[in-house]
Design an enzyme around this catalytic site. Structure first.
Site, PDB file in Angstrom:
ATOM      1  N   HIS A  68       5.571  20.589 -21.522  1.00  0.00           N
ATOM      2  CA  HIS A  68       6.834  20.981 -20.883  1.00  0.00           C
ATOM      3  C   HIS A  68       7.497  21.860 -21.929  1.00  0.00           C
ATOM      4  O   HIS A  68       8.258  21.389 -22.774  1.00  0.00           O
ATOM      5  CB  HIS A  68       7.722  19.756 -20.604  1.00  0.00           C
ATOM      6  CG  HIS A  68       7.356  18.995 -19.364  1.00  0.00           C
ATOM      7  ND1 HIS A  68       7.370  19.565 -18.118  1.00  0.00           N
ATOM      8  CD2 HIS A  68       6.996  17.707 -19.180  1.00  0.00           C
ATOM      9  CE1 HIS A  68       7.015  18.659 -17.217  1.00  0.00           C
ATOM     10  NE2 HIS A  68       6.776  17.517 -17.838  1.00  0.00           N
ATOM     11  N   GLY A 119       8.625  33.395  -3.573  1.00  0.00           N
ATOM     12  CA  GLY A 119       7.557  34.110  -4.268  1.00  0.00           C
ATOM     13  C   GLY A 119       8.058  35.120  -5.288  1.00  0.00           C
ATOM     14  O   GLY A 119       7.574  35.168  -6.428  1.00  0.00           O
ATOM     15  N   ARG A 169       3.565   8.779 -22.826  1.00  0.00           N
ATOM     16  CA  ARG A 169       4.102   7.769 -23.737  1.00  0.00           C
ATOM     17  C   ARG A 169       3.127   6.645 -24.044  1.00  0.00           C
ATOM     18  O   ARG A 169       3.253   5.997 -25.085  1.00  0.00           O
ATOM     19  CB  ARG A 169       5.419   7.227 -23.169  1.00  0.00           C
ATOM     20  CG  ARG A 169       6.547   8.255 -23.251  1.00  0.00           C
ATOM     21  CD  ARG A 169       7.720   7.897 -22.363  1.00  0.00           C
ATOM     22  NE  ARG A 169       7.391   8.081 -20.944  1.00  0.00           N
ATOM     23  CZ  ARG A 169       8.214   7.797 -19.940  1.00  0.00           C
ATOM     24  NH1 ARG A 169       9.403   7.277 -20.192  1.00  0.00           N
ATOM     25  NH2 ARG A 169       7.841   8.026 -18.692  1.00  0.00           N
ATOM     26  N   ASP A 191      10.521  28.031  -6.275  1.00  0.00           N
ATOM     27  CA  ASP A 191      11.407  29.032  -5.660  1.00  0.00           C
ATOM     28  C   ASP A 191      10.600  30.002  -4.789  1.00  0.00           C
ATOM     29  O   ASP A 191       9.379  29.851  -4.655  1.00  0.00           O
ATOM     30  CB  ASP A 191      12.182  29.761  -6.771  1.00  0.00           C
ATOM     31  CG  ASP A 191      13.588  30.149  -6.326  1.00  0.00           C
ATOM     32  OD1 ASP A 191      13.759  30.560  -5.150  1.00  0.00           O
ATOM     33  OD2 ASP A 191      14.519  30.053  -7.150  1.00  0.00           O
ATOM     34  N   ASP A 200       3.399  22.363 -17.318  1.00  0.00           N
ATOM     35  CA  ASP A 200       3.849  21.581 -16.149  1.00  0.00           C
ATOM     36  C   ASP A 200       5.216  22.102 -15.685  1.00  0.00           C
ATOM     37  O   ASP A 200       6.218  21.405 -15.746  1.00  0.00           O
ATOM     38  CB  ASP A 200       3.921  20.110 -16.596  1.00  0.00           C
ATOM     39  CG  ASP A 200       4.202  19.143 -15.467  1.00  0.00           C
ATOM     40  OD1 ASP A 200       4.294  19.577 -14.300  1.00  0.00           O
ATOM     41  OD2 ASP A 200       4.326  17.940 -15.768  1.00  0.00           O
ATOM     42  N   LYS A 204       6.249  23.191 -12.669  1.00  0.00           N
ATOM     43  CA  LYS A 204       6.731  22.802 -11.331  1.00  0.00           C
ATOM     44  C   LYS A 204       7.625  23.879 -10.704  1.00  0.00           C
ATOM     45  O   LYS A 204       8.764  23.635 -10.329  1.00  0.00           O
ATOM     46  CB  LYS A 204       7.484  21.464 -11.359  1.00  0.00           C
ATOM     47  CG  LYS A 204       6.627  20.300 -11.810  1.00  0.00           C
ATOM     48  CD  LYS A 204       7.344  18.970 -11.618  1.00  0.00           C
ATOM     49  CE  LYS A 204       6.511  17.792 -12.032  1.00  0.00           C
ATOM     50  NZ  LYS A 204       6.275  17.669 -13.490  1.00  0.00           N
TER      51      LYS A 204
HETATM   52  P1  BMP Z   1       4.391   9.441 -19.213  1.00  0.00           P
HETATM   53  O1  BMP Z   1       2.872   9.105 -19.249  1.00  0.00           O
HETATM   54  O2  BMP Z   1       5.012   9.399 -20.569  1.00  0.00           O
HETATM   55  O3  BMP Z   1       5.143   8.684 -18.167  1.00  0.00           O
HETATM   56  O4  BMP Z   1       4.467  10.992 -18.816  1.00  0.00           O
HETATM   57  C1  BMP Z   1       4.075  11.471 -17.563  1.00  0.00           C
HETATM   58  C2  BMP Z   1       4.081  12.997 -17.548  1.00  0.00           C
HETATM   59  O5  BMP Z   1       3.611  13.453 -16.292  1.00  0.00           O
HETATM   60  C3  BMP Z   1       5.452  13.628 -17.746  1.00  0.00           C
HETATM   61  O6  BMP Z   1       5.264  14.831 -18.477  1.00  0.00           O
HETATM   62  C4  BMP Z   1       5.917  13.973 -16.340  1.00  0.00           C
HETATM   63  O7  BMP Z   1       6.727  15.122 -16.311  1.00  0.00           O
HETATM   64  C5  BMP Z   1       4.599  14.251 -15.622  1.00  0.00           C
HETATM   65  N1  BMP Z   1       4.592  13.907 -14.180  1.00  0.00           N
HETATM   66  C6  BMP Z   1       4.787  12.611 -13.728  1.00  0.00           C
HETATM   67  O8  BMP Z   1       5.022  11.690 -14.511  1.00  0.00           O
HETATM   68  N2  BMP Z   1       4.716  12.352 -12.375  1.00  0.00           N
HETATM   69  C7  BMP Z   1       4.465  13.320 -11.458  1.00  0.00           C
HETATM   70  O9  BMP Z   1       4.385  13.028 -10.289  1.00  0.00           O
HETATM   71  C8  BMP Z   1       4.261  14.639 -11.914  1.00  0.00           C
HETATM   72  C9  BMP Z   1       4.320  14.911 -13.275  1.00  0.00           C
HETATM   73  O10 BMP Z   1       4.098  16.137 -13.709  1.00  0.00           O
END
Ligand code: BMP
Length: 262
Positions: free
Chosen positions: A64, A100, A231, A98, A93, A95
């Site tokens: 990110h 095109g 995490r 908006d 990531d 996401k």
């Molecule tokens: P963690 O394993 O620390 O919970 O992180 C999950 C990661 O995946 C984060 O970067 C989050 O933005 C991304 N994410 C998510 O958790 N769920 C989704 O549906 C889509 C994601 O991109």
């Protein structure tokens, strides 16, 4: 015809038409890893240190980039060097969500110039198919690939039913789309990969709606291809390298179990 989930990553790579997906499957096979690290850290030094130490165990580094408070062009250069050194792809990531024309500007320009360095990015299809076309105009000539957010991992998420089905239809119809963010295999019509966030071996969730499922559930039972772990690897008090090894092993074992190689 066997389901794509019954084929090896190596075989799928050989049969795939998209050079980026071929490269991804080849990396997964070489490193015996279907693990992507979600490197959600807020400084350049932390991000580079994590990418360098955990890099040997992952197939994809998920960033990110807009949470890095001291972002600069050198960060991107160094990330690219680490991707080459450790043999992983970079997935920003972002996401996008908006129209095109706007996403074209966001993807190709601004401070981050995401299309210049991220092999993979993703978008919501809320605006309709024009978002895919806009992103493709920028990313296709550079050999990039797009994932659609067909589902999310968080409690109460709204990407379900007909909305998820629409994602699948749009993915099948657009060559720039290489797969999905979601919890399972979505189609057998073409080999679209699924990458799944919300994966944890121990915790069941966090205080803000995240929900965790195990690699076995996601890879063996649901037929997803790549686990995304954040995490669980670098959280407080964790030894990131030891955890990355543990998740890589769990993800790969779940894949071998799916193939029936006990
Ligand atoms: P963690 O394993 O620390 O919970 O992180 C999950 C990661 O995946 C984060 O970067 C989050 O933005 C991304 N994410 C998510 O958790 N769920 C989704 O549906 C889509 C994601 O991109």
């Amino acid at each position: 015809m066997p389901s794509f989930s019954q084929k090896t990553y190596a075989q799928r790579g050989e049969e795939h038409a998209h050079p980026l997906v071929k490269a991804l499957f080849a990396t997964m096979e070489r490193k015996q890893s279907n693990l992507s690290l979600a490197a959600d850290v807020s400084s350049k030094a932390e991000l580079l240190a994590l990418a360098d130490t955990v890099g040997p165990y992952i197939c994809v580094l998920k960033t990110h980039i807009d949470v890095v408070s001291d972002f600069d062009a050198d960060l991107v250069k160094q990330l690219q060097a680490l991707a080459a050194k450790h043999d992983f792809l970079i997935f920003e990531d972002r996401k996008f969500a908006d129209i095109g024309n706007t996403v074209k500007l966001q993807y190709g320009g601004g401070i981050y110039r995401i299309a210049d360095w991220a092999h993979i990015t993703n978008c919501h299809v809320i605006p309709g198919e024009g978002i895919i076309q806009g992103l493709a105009e920028v990313g296709m000539p550079k050999g990039r690939g797009l994932l659609l957010l067909a589902e999310m991992s968080s409690a109460g998420m709204l990407a379900t039913g007909a909305y998820t089905d629409k994602n699948v239809e749009m993915a099948i119809a657009n060559d720039f789309v290489i797969g999905f963010i979601g919890s399972r295999r979505f189609t057998e019509e073409r080999d679209l990969i699924t990458m799944t966030p919300g994966v944890g071996l121990h915790a069941s969730g966090d205080a803000l709606g995240q929900q965790y499922r195990t690699p076995k559930k996601i890879i063996t039972e649901n037929g997803s291809d790549i686990i995304i772990v954040g995490r669980g690897i670098y959280g407080p008090g964790k030894d990131a390298v030891a955890e990355a090894k543990r998740y890589r092993e769990a993800g790969w074992t779940a894949y071998l179990d799916r193939l029936g190689h006990k």
